[in-house]
Scaffold this motif. Structure first.
Motif, PDB file in Angstrom:
ATOM      1  N   ASN A 186      40.023  50.418  36.685  1.00 50.46           N
ATOM      2  CA  ASN A 186      39.068  51.154  37.485  1.00 50.46           C
ATOM      3  C   ASN A 186      39.132  52.658  37.260  1.00 50.46           C
ATOM      4  N   LEU A 244      34.905  48.121  38.134  1.00 45.00           N
ATOM      5  CA  LEU A 244      34.402  46.869  38.698  1.00 45.00           C
ATOM      6  C   LEU A 244      33.140  47.131  39.513  1.00 45.00           C
ATOM      7  N   SER A 245      33.171  48.203  40.259  1.00 43.64           N
ATOM      8  CA  SER A 245      32.028  48.543  41.081  1.00 43.64           C
ATOM      9  C   SER A 245      30.788  48.765  40.226  1.00 43.64           C
ATOM     10  N   PHE A 248      46.719  43.741  38.005  1.00 45.17           N
ATOM     11  CA  PHE A 248      46.081  42.432  37.794  1.00 45.17           C
ATOM     12  C   PHE A 248      45.442  42.288  36.413  1.00 45.17           C
ATOM     13  N   VAL A 259      29.280  45.448  38.782  1.00 43.65           N
ATOM     14  CA  VAL A 259      28.523  44.547  39.657  1.00 43.65           C
ATOM     15  C   VAL A 259      27.269  45.190  40.222  1.00 43.65           C
ATOM     16  N   THR A 260      27.162  46.499  40.138  1.00 38.38           N
ATOM     17  CA  THR A 260      25.980  47.134  40.706  1.00 38.38           C
ATOM     18  C   THR A 260      24.956  47.531  39.649  1.00 38.38           C
ATOM     19  N   PHE A 282      30.696  35.507  35.501  1.00 37.34           N
ATOM     20  CA  PHE A 282      31.978  35.040  36.018  1.00 37.34           C
ATOM     21  C   PHE A 282      33.105  35.746  35.292  1.00 37.34           C
ATOM     22  N   SER A 283      34.058  36.254  36.052  1.00 35.47           N
ATOM     23  CA  SER A 283      35.230  36.845  35.420  1.00 35.47           C
ATOM     24  C   SER A 283      36.381  36.840  36.399  1.00 35.47           C
ATOM     25  N   LEU A 284      37.539  36.389  35.910  1.00 39.86           N
ATOM     26  CA  LEU A 284      38.746  36.456  36.736  1.00 39.86           C
ATOM     27  C   LEU A 284      39.083  37.902  37.063  1.00 39.86           C
ATOM     28  N   ASN A 297      37.233  40.092  38.115  1.00 40.32           N
ATOM     29  CA  ASN A 297      36.501  40.553  39.301  1.00 40.32           C
ATOM     30  C   ASN A 297      37.201  40.217  40.597  1.00 40.32           C
ATOM     31  N   SER A 298      38.254  39.410  40.535  1.00 41.07           N
ATOM     32  CA  SER A 298      38.733  38.782  41.762  1.00 41.07           C
ATOM     33  C   SER A 298      39.762  39.599  42.542  1.00 41.07           C
ATOM     34  N   CYS A 299      40.348  40.615  41.921  1.00 39.47           N
ATOM     35  CA  CYS A 299      41.431  41.309  42.596  1.00 39.47           C
ATOM     36  C   CYS A 299      41.462  42.762  42.163  1.00 39.47           C
ATOM     37  N   THR A 300      41.794  43.650  43.105  1.00 40.84           N
ATOM     38  CA  THR A 300      41.770  45.078  42.775  1.00 40.84           C
ATOM     39  C   THR A 300      43.164  45.669  42.559  1.00 40.84           C
ATOM     40  N   TYR A 301      44.188  44.851  42.553  1.00 38.42           N
ATOM     41  CA  TYR A 301      45.516  45.386  42.240  1.00 38.42           C
ATOM     42  C   TYR A 301      45.510  45.929  40.815  1.00 38.42           C
ATOM     43  N   ARG A 345      26.673  41.487  37.605  1.00 41.36           N
ATOM     44  CA  ARG A 345      26.748  40.972  38.960  1.00 41.36           C
ATOM     45  C   ARG A 345      26.936  39.454  38.957  1.00 41.36           C
TER      46      ARG A 345
END
Lengths: 298, 445
Positions: A39, A45-46, A70, A49-50, A59-61, A63-67, A56
């Motif tokens: 990020n 990520l933001s 990750f 998706v926007t 599918f992507s793993l 996208n699932s976590c912001t740590y 948007r």
């Protein structure tokens, strides 16, 4: 028996080469990993998706976590799955896992892909159905009945047919998409970064600091000399926000010292060049379309 | 799990998609996705629908005891994924459910009355640290909650007098109790007292005392559910009570007929068993005990009088296991969120509507129910967050606009105003005052 044995070996070679291609691609991503996958980079990520419908819905793993750690873990998992596939260790698990991870990786950095990435994924999809670990495998999967390799080839054909209408092929950047930016035979867009010091002197950031700026294609490579960055920059003209993100990431990842007070980005073609954006090295980024930021996109 | 899904499905589009009140962009901007949620991997609505279907099938698989270990893991993972995707909508019942699913992954609960066990009831031993944790989790929940309740509002017995005034949290039936402050005081003290003493009943070696304790907790939570919008919190703690039930209940005639009926039903299921007898080794059990101690410390840390007991860098453990817990209840009751929202919108044809309540034209007066258009117990907590944080307000209005336009094709919203009519509760519930605040207005596109 002899026939099956030969086929098994061919499929095994196919498996090993595909895994090697995936590992090589991962190695090429490594220098730019933070730039593209975190990020702090160009593809937040933001933003993904926007700014794009594809981003948007894809599918992507990732996208699932912001740590922060990750994406690194997923990248490592992709490499491990590719190694497992290469050595033929539990391919019934490794191959689907690698497929999901590779798809996720590509969807995460969708703007910086080319045709080879698509081809790799399609080939991996076909391989899921093939008994490609019957020979030269460390731990073969439990045997599957049926002619999975036939289904795999059919799938390859079907996907190949559906790839043909891909926008990368039908728009003016078709050759670019297929062969990458360096292989493009005619002038497409390229970007040149020019540093500006406090006295107003300018020079190419990629190249020698004592000369006046040049705007040739040879001067175009961003500091990282990265193939993927060029792909990304080629997509800049599609979306005005991504130029800003490139700049935010550039400031985060590249230390140019105190000499550079601002950087000008020129969008170049064979017919000429124009100032694309101007951003300070320190302080706030000016809003889009302001006097010091002429705006992004074509 | 299925009941939980059923409560979320009517609001799925407005709560869990990028067109909803919490688009993924906000989660990413705030680094708020601390669990790798399957519901955040894509915004494509068919994908989310398919995932919901898989989630429901996994719950059915768990109920049948089919591939129990796999279904246990997936149940936990998908449930926490759903909760974390829309963290605003969670309440205590969700935390009970996710903690129960996590600890149960380490239990041999597929070895009896399951497809995997061939449908047979079996005498199985399930001892060890995991069982102790399963018993101590609800005890910890109640005692930590009691600790948080050592506040004047609870100690004066006034908490229910405030809480039941909140139209956000309380059903209209709750207002029938407001004229009886003495009753409310007795109920407040009874709740507090029972949460102190009740866990002792649960831990008693005497079966009948344990059975009474279980029944009393079940009745208490059901009673909460009659008056308050707590949703699954009315019955999920009852699931923990099953672990405390004495064996004579299962050996009694009704108990035996329940077990026999379950065996017969499972015997009719035509699925191949996948037995897997697995007990966590000692090292894993020790790690789980440490994890439970850590989770207890996290729960206690929510009280500002104690402050942080664990280092911040370890918060990821609680987040990644879905065991982050907070058991403070109505401790700030005098400032409890009460009132109603109006999202007054002007359409392209000049009409005015309320996008949230659904009234046309919009009305500012107090509605009969605060969630006319989307009635669900899943609203109070998100609304508290939304009205208190500017960054969520435009997405909230945008989500309502999209929802309205979807249901009313041709109606285009050109302007909207988000207004909060806040009631300030008083002990004398007649004396409430109402303040109107405009939280946001503009073009919600």
């Amino acid at each position: 028996m002899g026939g099956e044995s030969s086929l098994s070996r061919v499929l095994a070679v196919f498996r090993v080469l595909l895994a090697a291609a995936i590992l090589a691609d991962l190695a090429l991503w490594l220098p730019d990993f933070g730039f593209f996958f975190t990020n702090s980079g160009v593809l937040t990520l933001s933003g993904m998706v926007t700014d794009t419908q594809v981003g948007r819905d894809a599918f992507s793993l990732y996208n699932s976590c912001t740590y922060a750690i990750f994406p690194y873990l997923l990248f490592l998992a992709t490499a491990i799955a590719a190694v497992a596939l290469m050595v033929g260790y539990r391919c019934d698990l490794a191959a689907p896992a690698l497929w999901v991870l590779e798809l996720s990786l590509q969807n995460r950095v969708a703007i910086a892909l080319d045709a080879w990435d698509c081809a790799r994924l399609i080939t991996l999809s076909a391989g899921l159905l093939m008994p490609w670990d019957r020979a030269w495998a460390l731990r073969p999967s439990p045997r599957r009945a049926g002619h999975g390799w036939v289904a795999g080839l059919l799938l390859l054909a079907v996907w190949g047919a559906t790839l043909l209408p891909h926008p990368g092929w039908v728009e003016d950047a078709a050759a670019f998409f297929a062969l990458g930016p360096r292989a493009h035979p005619t002038a497409d867009y390229w970007y040149v970064l020019v540093g500006v010091n406090k006295e107003g002197r300018r020079w190419n950031l990629h190249g020698h600091g004592d000369r006046e700026p040049e705007f040739s294609r040879a001067s175009s490579c961003p500091l990282g000399d990265s193939y993927r960055e060029q792909l990304y920059l080629a997509g800049l003209r599609q979306d005005r926000n991504w130029g800003l993100r490139y700049w935010l990431a550039f400031r985060y990842f590249v230390d140019l010292g105190d000499r550079v007070r601002s950087v000008e980005v020129y969008q170049c073609q064979a017919s000429g060049h124009r100032l694309f954006a101007r951003w300070p090295m320190h302080g706030e980024i000016p809003p889009q379309g302001s006097a010091t930021s002429p705006g992004n996109g074509g | 799990m299925l009941a939980d899904l059923a409560t979320r499905i009517p609001l799925f589009r407005i709560h869990y998609t990028d067109d909803g009140v919490l688009p993924r962009q906000l989660l990413y901007d705030n680094d708020a996705l601390t669990f790798p949620s399957a519901y955040a991997m894509s915004g494509w609505e068919p994908y989310l629908g398919l995932l919901l279907l898989v989630h429901a099938l996994v719950a059915v698989g768990l109920a049948l005891g089919y591939r129990t270990r796999l279904c246990s893991f997936l149940s936990w993972y998908l449930t926490v994924s759903l909760q974390e995707r829309m963290f605003m909508a969670n309440n205590g019942g969700d935390k009970v459910l996710s903690s129960l699913l996590f600890w149960s992954m380490f239990l041999p609960w597929g070895e009896a009355l399951s497809v995997d066990a061939g449908g047979r009831g079996r005498e199985g031993k399930a001892g060890g640290a995991v069982c102790a944790i399963l018993l101590m989790q609800p005890v910890m929940m109640y005692w930590v909650s009691v600790f948080h309740k050592m506040e004047p509002i609870w100690l004066r017995g006034e908490v229910l007098s405030y809480a039941l005034q909140s139209d956000f949290y309380a059903y209209p039936l709750a207002r029938t109790l407001l004229p009886y402050p003495l009753v409310l005081k007795v109920l407040s003290y009874a709740t507090l007292l029972w949460e102190i003493v009740g866990p002792v009943f649960l831990l008693s070696p005497r079966p009948r005392i344990r059975a009474f304790g279980c029944a009393a907790f079940v009745v208490m939570h059901l009673g909460f559910g009659v008056f308050l919008r707590i949703g699954i919190f009315a019955f999920t703690p009852g699931l923990y009570m099953l672990a405390f039930l004495p064996s004579w209940i299962w050996e009694s005639r009704p108990g035996r007929s329940v077990l026999a009926g379950t065996e017969r039903a499972l015997g009719r299921v035509r699925l191949a068993p996948h037995p897997s007898a697995w007990a966590p080794p000692r090292q894993v059990q020790a790690a789980l005990v440490a994890l439970f101690v850590y989770v207890t410390a996290i729960a206690l840390s929510q009280d500002p009088r104690i402050g942080r007991l664990t280092p911040p860098r370890l918060d990821c453990i609680a987040n990644l296991t879905g065991l982050y817990q907070r058991w403070s209840v109505f401790i700030d009751a005098p400032h409890i969120f009460d009132g109603w929202l109006v999202v007054e919108a002007r359409l392209a044809d000049g009409r005015e509507v309320d996008l949230f309540q659904g009234h046309e034209p919009s009305r500012w007066g107090k509605p009969e129910t605060p969630y006319h258009r989307h009635d669900s117990f899943r609203w109070p907590t998100p609304l508290v967050v939304i009205t208190g944080n500017k960054q969520y307000q435009k997405p909230f209005v945008r989500a309502l606009r999209l929802d309205w336009e979807r249901d009313h094709p041709g109606d285009e919203v050109v302007w909207a105003t988000l207004m909060l009519f806040q009631e300030n509760p008083h002990l004398d519930y007649h004396a409430t005052t109402v303040e109107r605040t405009v939280l946001w207005e503009g073009n919600p596109r």
